[in-house]
Every structure is written in structure tokens, then in C-alpha cells.
Design a protein around this motif. Structure first.
Motif, mmCIF file in Angstrom:
data_model
loop_
_atom_site.group_PDB
_atom_site.id
_atom_site.type_symbol
_atom_site.label_atom_id
_atom_site.label_comp_id
_atom_site.label_asym_id
_atom_site.label_seq_id
_atom_site.Cartn_x
_atom_site.Cartn_y
_atom_site.Cartn_z
ATOM 1 N N LEU A 1 39.216 26.793 42.109
ATOM 2 C CA LEU A 1 39.491 28.048 41.409
ATOM 3 C C LEU A 1 38.224 28.640 40.796
ATOM 4 O O LEU A 1 38.025 29.862 40.807
ATOM 5 C CB LEU A 1 40.541 27.823 40.308
ATOM 6 N N ARG A 2 37.348 27.774 40.283
ATOM 7 C CA ARG A 2 36.113 28.264 39.670
ATOM 8 C C ARG A 2 35.196 28.946 40.682
ATOM 9 O O ARG A 2 34.434 29.843 40.337
ATOM 10 C CB ARG A 2 35.369 27.121 38.971
ATOM 11 N N GLN A 3 35.271 28.531 41.934
ATOM 12 C CA GLN A 3 34.409 29.132 42.954
ATOM 13 C C GLN A 3 34.754 30.599 43.189
ATOM 14 O O GLN A 3 33.885 31.407 43.489
ATOM 15 C CB GLN A 3 34.505 28.350 44.280
ATOM 16 N N ALA B 1 41.317 34.125 32.539
ATOM 17 C CA ALA B 1 40.708 35.084 31.601
ATOM 18 C C ALA B 1 39.512 35.780 32.236
ATOM 19 O O ALA B 1 39.324 36.991 32.063
ATOM 20 C CB ALA B 1 40.291 34.367 30.325
ATOM 21 N N ALA B 2 38.705 35.024 32.973
ATOM 22 C CA ALA B 2 37.541 35.625 33.633
ATOM 23 C C ALA B 2 37.981 36.647 34.684
ATOM 24 O O ALA B 2 37.354 37.696 34.852
ATOM 25 C CB ALA B 2 36.687 34.535 34.273
ATOM 26 N N ASP C 1 37.650 40.954 34.662
ATOM 27 C CA ASP C 1 37.027 41.675 35.772
ATOM 28 C C ASP C 1 37.858 42.855 36.261
ATOM 29 O O ASP C 1 37.310 43.823 36.766
ATOM 30 C CB ASP C 1 36.777 40.705 36.929
ATOM 31 N N SER C 2 39.195 42.773 36.118
ATOM 32 C CA SER C 2 40.004 43.894 36.628
ATOM 33 C C SER C 2 41.396 43.909 36.016
ATOM 34 O O SER C 2 42.004 42.862 35.780
ATOM 35 C CB SER C 2 40.124 43.818 38.156
ATOM 36 N N ASP C 3 41.888 45.121 35.771
ATOM 37 C CA ASP C 3 43.246 45.298 35.235
ATOM 38 C C ASP C 3 44.305 44.867 36.249
ATOM 39 O O ASP C 3 45.395 44.431 35.869
ATOM 40 C CB ASP C 3 43.475 46.757 34.848
ATOM 41 N N SER C 4 43.991 45.005 37.532
ATOM 42 C CA SER C 4 44.969 44.613 38.553
ATOM 43 C C SER C 4 45.215 43.102 38.521
ATOM 44 O O SER C 4 46.329 42.637 38.749
ATOM 45 C CB SER C 4 44.507 45.044 39.948
ATOM 46 N N SER C 5 44.149 42.334 38.215
ATOM 47 C CA SER C 5 44.317 40.884 38.068
ATOM 48 C C SER C 5 45.217 40.569 36.883
ATOM 49 O O SER C 5 46.079 39.690 36.949
ATOM 50 C CB SER C 5 42.955 40.202 37.870
ATOM 51 N N PHE C 6 45.018 41.323 35.780
ATOM 52 C CA PHE C 6 45.881 41.128 34.612
ATOM 53 C C PHE C 6 47.330 41.382 34.979
ATOM 54 O O PHE C 6 48.217 40.595 34.641
ATOM 55 C CB PHE C 6 45.474 42.056 33.470
ATOM 56 N N TYR D 1 42.695 31.064 20.525
ATOM 57 C CA TYR D 1 41.945 32.055 19.751
ATOM 58 C C TYR D 1 40.593 32.343 20.401
ATOM 59 O O TYR D 1 40.114 33.478 20.393
ATOM 60 C CB TYR D 1 41.711 31.561 18.319
ATOM 61 N N GLU D 2 39.998 31.313 20.947
ATOM 62 C CA GLU D 2 38.689 31.463 21.594
ATOM 63 C C GLU D 2 38.766 32.396 22.806
ATOM 64 O O GLU D 2 37.825 33.137 23.099
ATOM 65 C CB GLU D 2 38.188 30.076 22.016
ATOM 66 N N LEU D 3 39.895 32.381 23.500
ATOM 67 C CA LEU D 3 40.047 33.170 24.726
ATOM 68 C C LEU D 3 40.423 34.633 24.475
ATOM 69 O O LEU D 3 40.130 35.502 25.306
ATOM 70 C CB LEU D 3 41.128 32.548 25.620
ATOM 71 N N VAL D 4 41.076 34.919 23.353
ATOM 72 C CA VAL D 4 41.651 36.249 23.139
ATOM 73 C C VAL D 4 40.630 37.386 23.272
ATOM 74 O O VAL D 4 40.879 38.359 23.997
ATOM 75 C CB VAL D 4 42.386 36.317 21.778
#
Length: 481
Positions: A116-118, A167-168, A172-177, A205-208
Motif C-alpha cells: 500500500l505504501r508503494q 490520509a496521504a 492528494d485528492s477529494d475523489s480519494s476521500f 489527533y495526529e492525523l486530523v
């Protein structure tokens, strides 16, 4: 020359890979890969990287991910991840495409997370070869989502490795959200914020702030009541002195301070709605000088003030900046250093400050040390203590960017004399900051009109000579007869 340790270890791994996979060999492989992981971290990375891949191809590493030993899989996955760091997405996709789907279907969560990180390597949009659409296609594929959901059913460590990836992608894109929202993954993440486990809540909290790089995820997170709940936790924690409560409170304060730079919000609107400034002011004024809450609150005031729009909010609200002034004017030692760092953040919100925010900085400057801030700051710097010297010089360097700040510096001969005086006994980091101040002065458009010709010429010469220039001294050789 004796053979380097990492070379010996790589040779041992190669020998073990040629052996039958007995329990003893598996154990030695595990130990050798653990050592290799440490050697890659210790470096020099490129040397170890090249030596490893010259002898152990990725195909051999991938085959070990199917080993009948979970600890070996974890160690090999860690080494593989380190070796893949310099490898771009186009190279990953072109060379290892057959392993991508296999990795997503792998039973071990560490391997799934590695794959997934790749996909996120296409975050670097500056790379023209990076086909982010293709990478996102993999990340948003059925196989990938299945792997993500499998990992999210695991422990905290597994879940947050995946949340980092999600989160990354959202950043990067609203479509991913929208995709992850429809899959229910965003809601799973938001539930972590109300977890009873304080470490889980802190990770959330760190991710928000990362999720709030766009208004779309921000508005969804806000509608879920996340910021309201976090602020309430900060307020309710006043009556709870437990370690758990303090940790959660610290993490919540950092969340609110980092929101100043979240691109999906209007800082003034956000802080007007979620009034964190009075809470920060109360904590800045705590009587214990070494309190973690006090130090964190001071840092948060600086972080928020580093955004000009958020700084205007702090100025209109008043309490947090006034608390910072009060503490600075009465502080000594490490507490004063922390205040100086926050002040440097506030003064340094832009390399070309102007308008209302610069005026706010001037008004803050005028209140520090009852209007004698530069006099006291020069004395602090000249004491020679590294931390206070560096923190003070950082403030001076930020002052230079303000027209009024440059005028104040040019009008106070003691600080000008100090800046022009080289002293090799000072810590290198202090010499670097001293040079940075002078370099900033020389580059300032108003500098020539603020300093007399001789002083400005000396400043220019200092900037040309660099931070560590030493005047050469003539040596006379005496030959005995």
C-alpha cells in the motif's frame, strides 16, 4: 583493509539462501536480516543499498515473504521497504507489477502495508514520469480495499499504518476521500477519536490536520463533531490531573495548533468557532515553569501565530498573546528560551511581511520587556549559553524581515556590534544563526538606507566571507644559526 561488516553479513545471507530451509537456517536468516536492517539505517545508506542489491535481488526478498516464519517475514519486509525507498513508482510498477496483487493478498499485514505504501510514491507530483492515476487505480482497486479492510480489523499498529496511507491519499485528492468515505473507511477512522485507549486517540489527533488539506474532508470531519469534542476534552481535562488526561490534552492542543496551516480551512473562522486561545492562555500562565502543558501551550501560541490570518485572530482575542508577554517578561532560563522560540515563530510568519499582521508583530514587540525587548534580548544572546543565544538570534533574524524591525536593529549599536564580532569559540549553530541574521540584513531592500556606509560595507563583507571565516595571521619562521 578489513572487510566491512555489512559486506560480511550480506555474504552470510547469500550462503544461507543457498542452504536448505531448516529451522536453524531460518533463525540465522532472521538474525542476519535484522542486522542488515540496522546496517541500512546506520549507513552509509547508498553503500549498503548497492552492496545488498548487487548480491540479493528483489526477487529473492519477495520469495522470502512466503517463508514459514512470521518473524522472518516481518524482518524481510522491513528490509525490503528500506530498499524500495529510493525506487520510484514507475520503476515499482514496471518491474514488480506481478508482485503487487500477490502482496495485497498476502496473509501477513506487514506485507499488505508494504504494498500500500508503494502506491503513495506518486504523491511527488513534481515527477513527470509518475502516473498518479495508475497508482491511485491500484490503491482504490477491489484487492487494495480488501487488504485495507483486513488490516483495519487488526491491532492499533496495523490500523494506523493503513490510516497513514489513507490520509496521504485523501490529502492528494477529494475523489480519494469520497471513495474511502463510501467504503466506510473514513467513518472507521473518525471512531478512533472516541477510543478509550489514549494512544489510539492521540494517533487519531495526529492525523486530523493532514486530512484537512481540502475543504471537502474538513467539512465532513467537522460535521461529525470532531473539533467540538476535542475542544471539550481540553476544557474538561482541567479537573483531571491523571497522566492519561494530560497526554490527551497535550495531543489535542497540538491538533488545534497544526490546524493553522491546514489548507482546507479559514484559520480566522476556525479559531473563532473553536476558541482555543483562552485555553492556551490559561495554560501559558500555569505557575509551574517546567510543566509540559505550559511549554506545549507556549509552543502552540507560536505555531498558530506563524499563520498571518490566525495571528490576527490571536490579536483580536488578546488573551494568548498577553499571556505570552507576561510569561516572557518574568521568565528566566529554559522557560525564556521557549518563549523566544514562540516569538520567533510569530515574527517569522513571512519573509515579506506587511499589513495588519506586521503591525500586530510590532505591537507585540513593544510590549515585550516593557518596550526594551531588543536591549534585553541582546544581553540574553551575549551571555553565551547556546540555547538562549540561538533562540535570540532566531528572533533577530525574523525581525529583519519587518521594515520596523530592521530599523530597530540598525538603531541599537550594541546588537550591530555583536553581530559583526566573530568568535570561533561560539557553538557552530550559533555562528550559523549569526551569519543568517547578517545575510538577511544585507538582502533586505531597506538595509542601505538604515545603516551608514561603513557598517553596511562590513555587513556585506561578513556575508561574503561566510559563517566561519577566520582572519589569517602571519607566521614568522626564525632559523637558528
Amino acid at each position: 583493509m578489513s572487510e566491512k561488516e555489512y559486506v560480511k553479513n550480506i555474504k552470510l545471507i547469500c550462503e544461507l539462501l543457498q542452504s536448505d530451509p531448516t529451522p536453524g537456517v531460518i533463525l540465522k536468516l532472521r538474525e542476519s536480516f535484522e542486522t542488515l536492517s540496522k546496517q541500512l539505517k546506520a549507513g552509509p545508506f547508498l553503500e549498503v543499498f548497492e552492496a545488498t542489491l548487487s548480491n540479493i535481488p528483489f526477487s529473492a526478498l519477495f520469495s522470502l515473504l512466503a517463508a514459514p516464519d512470521n518473524k522472518l517475514i516481518v524482518t524481510v519486509a522491513e528490509v525490503t521497504g528500506q530498499l524500495l525507498k529510493p525506487v520510484t513508482w514507475p520503476m515499482v510498477h514496471q518491474t514488480f507489477e506481478e508482485y503487487i496483487i500477490q502482496g495485497l493478498a498476502h496473509p501477513h499485514p506487514v506485507v499488505k502495508a508494504l504494498v500500500l505504501r508503494q502506491f503513495l510514491k506518486c504523491e511527488q507530483k513534481a515527477d513527470p514520469l509518475c502516473d498518479i492515476g495508475m497508482a491511485m487505480d491500484y490503491l482504490l482497486s477491489e484487492e487494495s480495499v480488501s487488504a485495507i479492510k483486513t488490516l483495519l480489523a487488526g491491532n492499533e499498529s496495523q490500523r494506523f499504518r493503513v490510516y497513514d496511507v489513507v490520509a496521504a491519499a485523501i490529502k492528494d485528492s477529494d475523489s480519494s476521500f469520497e471513495f474511502f468515505r463510501q467504503e466506510g473507511i473514513v467513518d472507521l477512522l473518525l471512531k478512533e477519536g472516541s477510543a478509550k485507549d489514549v494512544l489510539v486517540a492521540m494517533n487519531f489527533y495526529e492525523l486530523v490536520p493532514t486530512l484537512c488539506e481540502s475543504s471537502v474532508p474538513y467539512e465532513y470531519i467537522e460535521s461529525a463533531g470532531v473539533f467540538k469534542n476535542v475542544l471539550e476534552q481540553v476544557q474538561q481535562a482541567k479537573t483531571d490531573d491523571s497522566v492519561t488526561s494530560s497526554l490527551l490534552r497535550l495531543s489535542a492542543l497540538k491538533l488545534f495548533s497544526r490546524m493553522a496551516d491546514a489548507k482546507g480551512i479559514s484559520p480566522a473562522s476556525f479559531y473563532g468557532k473553536y476558541a482555543i486561545a483562552p485555553e492556551l492562555a490559561e495554560l501559558v500562565l500555569l505557575p509551574e515553569p517546567r510543566s509540559d502543558l505550559k511549554i506545549t501551550a507556549i509552543t502552540c501560541v507560536g505555531t498558530i501565530g506563524n499563520n498571518p490570518e490566525a495571528l490576527e485572530y490571536l490579536a483580536s482575542e488578546k488573551t494568548a498573546l498577553e499571556a505570552l508577554v507576561t510569561v516572557y517578561n518574568t521568565s528566566i532560563g529554559q522557560l525564556r528560551v521557549e518563549c523566544l522560540r514562540a516569538i520567533a515563530c510569530i515574527f517569522g510568519y513571512s519573509t515579506t511581511p506587511s499589513g495588519a499582521a506586521s503591525q500586530i508583530c510590532y505591537e507585540l514587540y513593544a510590549k515585550l520587556d516593557d518596550g526594551k525587548f531588543l536591549v534585553g534580548l541582546t544581553k540574553e544572546i551575549m551571555k553565551g549559553f547556546e540555547e538562549s543565544c540561538v533562540a535570540g538570534l532566531a528572533v533577530i533574524q525574523k525581525l529583519v524581515h519587518h521594515a520596523w524591525g530592521l530599523h530597530e536593529i540598525a538603531s541599537y549599536q550594541n546588537i550591530v556590534n555583536f553581530l559583526l564580532m566573530r568568535d570561533s569559540s561560539r557553538a557552530k549553530v550559533a555562528q550559523q544563526w549569526q551569519f543568517s541574521v547578517i545575510e538577511s540584513i544585507v538582502k533586505a531592500p531597506e538595509a542601505k538606507s538604515e545603516f551608514d556606509d561603513e557598517t553596511f560595507a562590513r555587513l556585506e563583507r561578513y556575508a561574503r566571507e561566510g559563517p566561519y571565516y577566520a582572519v589569517a595571521t602571519a607566521r614568522v619562521a626564525v632559523e637558528s644559526s
